[in-house]
Enzyme design. Structure first.
Site, PDB file in Angstrom:
ATOM      1  N   ASP A   9     -48.711  88.003 -72.372  1.00  0.00           N
ATOM      2  CA  ASP A   9     -48.649  88.130 -70.914  1.00  0.00           C
ATOM      3  C   ASP A   9     -50.031  87.929 -70.299  1.00  0.00           C
ATOM      4  OD1 ASP A   9     -45.929  88.644 -70.921  1.00  0.00           O
ATOM      5  OD2 ASP A   9     -46.200  90.798 -71.118  1.00  0.00           O
ATOM      6  N   GLU A  16     -36.913  88.587 -68.712  1.00  0.00           N
ATOM      7  CA  GLU A  16     -36.669  90.023 -68.597  1.00  0.00           C
ATOM      8  C   GLU A  16     -35.754  90.315 -67.414  1.00  0.00           C
ATOM      9  OE1 GLU A  16     -40.364  92.131 -68.752  1.00  0.00           O
ATOM     10  OE2 GLU A  16     -40.708  91.582 -70.840  1.00  0.00           O
TER      11      GLU A  16
END
Length: 252
Positions: free
Chosen positions: A199, A84
């Site tokens: 996550d 990201e």
């Protein structure tokens, strides 16, 4: 946490959220050059999701940010890298950690084809889901057997240990030391929202690697599976993650 947010309401809220959860904001930069990253998430009745990610300010994390955090990176027990932020910056962080003997955990999300080969050789553990595995290798993953094939291919690229997460099916692990794929199933639960489950798994795994390094990898994965399965039973991403005090103490 090494990242950037915008000088906007989302950025301010993120910084406050980190502080509430006792996460250091020393290396969380705030910039006027981009908006805070955001994700638009759609969840169906089965709890499965589709996510559109706009990285925003995170794409401005660069070498200078890593230099400022070098002492923390090089003294860490474990570093988690993902995509990201700009891949080149993530790769540089992996190089810094690896050179200092820090255990590296790489989660190639959101996945990109044609990653630099060093992402594989510098990662002590590469953890990806079915979709990410297919993007990395071109091989579709629909079951544990497929995951084992993908894992074998990633080992050939230089990975030491590969974990392919399979949602409700748990995950498959394979390593250079033990090149026979091992399926580690997850307990059955009723999923409300699977957003952020990966996550949750990666965060739990990093915790066990740092604080319980003498556990077997299979046991770490089993415990991380359980924590991720708790997260899918509540709505939201971060809001669905359990606190340690709310989990069975035999996990610790």
């Amino acid at each position: 946490m090494i990242c950037k947010v915008g000088k906007d309401s989302f950025g301010n809220e993120y910084i406050e959220n980190f502080k509430r959860n006792e996460i250091s904001t020393e290396f969380v930069g705030q910039t006027e050059d981009a908006a805070t990253g955001a994700a638009s998430i759609i969840v169906n009745s089965e709890g499965e999701n589709v996510i559109v990610i706009v990285p925003g300010a995170n794409l401005l994390v660069d070498s200078e940010d890593l230099k400022r955090a070098a002492d923390v990176i090089c003294k860490a027990k474990v570093i988690v890298c993902q995509l990201e932020i700009t891949p080149a910056t993530s790769l540089e962080a992996l190089k810094m950690a690896h050179a200092s003997g820090v255990k590296t955990l790489f989660n190639p999300a959101p996945a990109q084809a044609d990653l630099h080969p060093q992402f594989y050789t510098l990662s002590d553990i590469l953890c990806c889901n079915e979709t990410e595995a297919e993007i990395l290798t071109g091989l579709p993953v629909g079951n544990p057997e497929d995951a084992g094939k993908v894992g074998s291919l990633l080992l050939e690229r230089g990975c030491k240990l590969v974990i392919v997460t399979l949602g409700a099916e748990g995950c498959v692990m394979i390593s250079k030391e033990d090149p026979i794929p091992k399926h580690v199933p997850a307990g059955k639960v009723k999923a409300m929202d699977t957003t952020g489950a990966g996550d949750s798994f990666v965060g739990a795994l990093a915790f066990y690697l740092a604080y319980y390094p003498n556990l077997s990898m299979e046991e770490m994965i089993r415990k991380s599976n359980f924590i991720a399965s708790v997260s899918v039973q509540a709505p939201g991403t971060q809001s669905s993650y359990p606190y340690r005090k709310d989990l069975p103490q035999d996990l610790f």
